[in-house]
Design a protein around this motif. Structure first.
Motif, mmCIF file in Angstrom:
data_model
loop_
_atom_site.group_PDB
_atom_site.id
_atom_site.type_symbol
_atom_site.label_atom_id
_atom_site.label_comp_id
_atom_site.label_asym_id
_atom_site.label_seq_id
_atom_site.Cartn_x
_atom_site.Cartn_y
_atom_site.Cartn_z
ATOM 1 N N SER B 12 0.847 -1.182 0.000
ATOM 2 C CA SER B 12 0.000 0.000 0.000
ATOM 3 C C SER B 12 0.882 1.231 0.000
ATOM 4 O O SER B 12 1.756 1.375 0.864
ATOM 5 N N ASN B 38 -6.587 -6.064 -13.011
ATOM 6 C CA ASN B 38 -7.533 -5.298 -12.219
ATOM 7 C C ASN B 38 -8.615 -6.253 -11.715
ATOM 8 O O ASN B 38 -8.877 -7.288 -12.329
ATOM 9 N N THR B 84 -3.536 0.776 -9.085
ATOM 10 C CA THR B 84 -4.081 -0.187 -8.126
ATOM 11 C C THR B 84 -4.532 -1.435 -8.859
ATOM 12 O O THR B 84 -5.397 -1.383 -9.733
ATOM 13 N N THR B 108 -0.560 -7.640 -4.595
ATOM 14 C CA THR B 108 -1.688 -6.710 -4.679
ATOM 15 C C THR B 108 -1.220 -5.325 -4.272
ATOM 16 O O THR B 108 -0.754 -5.134 -3.140
ATOM 17 N N THR B 110 -2.057 -1.330 -3.740
ATOM 18 C CA THR B 110 -3.084 -0.314 -3.522
ATOM 19 C C THR B 110 -2.404 1.037 -3.485
ATOM 20 O O THR B 110 -1.487 1.261 -2.687
ATOM 21 N N VAL B 111 -2.841 1.927 -4.373
ATOM 22 C CA VAL B 111 -2.293 3.280 -4.413
ATOM 23 C C VAL B 111 -3.335 4.226 -3.832
ATOM 24 O O VAL B 111 -4.433 4.374 -4.387
ATOM 25 N N ARG B 112 -2.994 4.864 -2.732
ATOM 26 C CA ARG B 112 -3.928 5.746 -2.028
ATOM 27 C C ARG B 112 -3.809 7.174 -2.581
ATOM 28 O O ARG B 112 -2.716 7.688 -2.777
#
Lengths: 117, 113
Positions: B12, B38, B84, B108, B110-112
């Motif tokens: 993340s 995706n 993401t 996996t 996740t780009v916030r």
């Protein structure tokens, strides 16, 4: 041009039923592959076609699974007497040519999510 | 059984940061490829690196390959929310009749925002 097309996108059926999953590869691609992907895992190889013939079906889990590509284009993956453990995403890919060392990327469809109740 | 293994399993990061993930494999390879997936979609081919190459770039992607360590890394620079996804490495073996891809379990990302 169009990419790899898979139908249906989702299939829900009861245990014991027969299902057919269809793959329409990129036009002109001679190599076609089927993979199965369980949740949280990477795809696992099932079968490879070069033209009309199945060059390698060593990944098919048992004899309930069968695939054809009669005219060297569209392929159908057939599953008989489905079991709950067959539930997964079934992915099809094609590449321009096949064979070892060809350095060709495989282009994937969006898959068919199969759920056996 | 799967040939490759990605590390970490999940990552993340903040938008704009770089993301690095690694892949280790067990047997000799011909090529190593990275794919993105995706959620609920098929795999999209990102980059292919041959066994005699050490580094390859494509846009914001940089892939390295160390065949002596049987490992590869994928770097995504200046990440965006659209990055993401799950990222998989896949290998094929240097045999004349072997063309099937062997995938790892994926990372996996996740780009916030």
């Amino acid at each position: 041009g169009a990419g790899v097309s898979q139908t249906p996108s989702n299939k829900v059926t009861e245990k014991g039923k027969y299902v057919e999953l269809r793959c329409d590869p990129i036009s002109g691609h001679t190599a076609l592959y089927w993979y199965r992907q369980s949740l949280g895992q990477g795809p696992e190889f099932l079968i490879y076609f070069q033209g009309t013939g199945a060059a390698d079906d060593s990944g098919l889990p048992n004899d309930r699974f069968f695939a054809v590509r009669p005219e060297g284009s569209v392929s159908t993956l057939k599953i008989q007497r489905t079991e709950r453990g067959d539930s997964a995403m079934y992915l099809c890919a094609s590449s321009l040519t096949g064979g070892g060392g060809n350095n060709q990327p495989q282009h994937f469809g969006d898959g068919t999510r199969l759920s056996i109740l | 059984s799967q040939q490759g293994e990605e590390d970490p399993q999940a990552l993340s990061i903040q938008e704009g940061e770089n993301a690095t993930m690694n892949c280790s494999y067990k047997t000799s390879i011909n090529n190593l490829q990275w794919y993105r997936q995706n959620s609920g979609r098929g795999l999209v081919h990102l980059i292919l690196i041959r066994s005699n190459e050490r580094e390859k770039h494509s846009g914001r992607l940089r892939v390295t390959l160390d065949t002596s360590k049987k490992s590869s890394s994928l770097l995504i620079t200046a990440s965006r929310a659209a990055d993401t996804a799950s990222y998989f490495c896949a290998t094929d073996r240097p045999l004349a009749n072997d063309y099937k891809l062997s995938f790892g379990a994926g990372t996996t990302v996740t780009v916030r925002a």
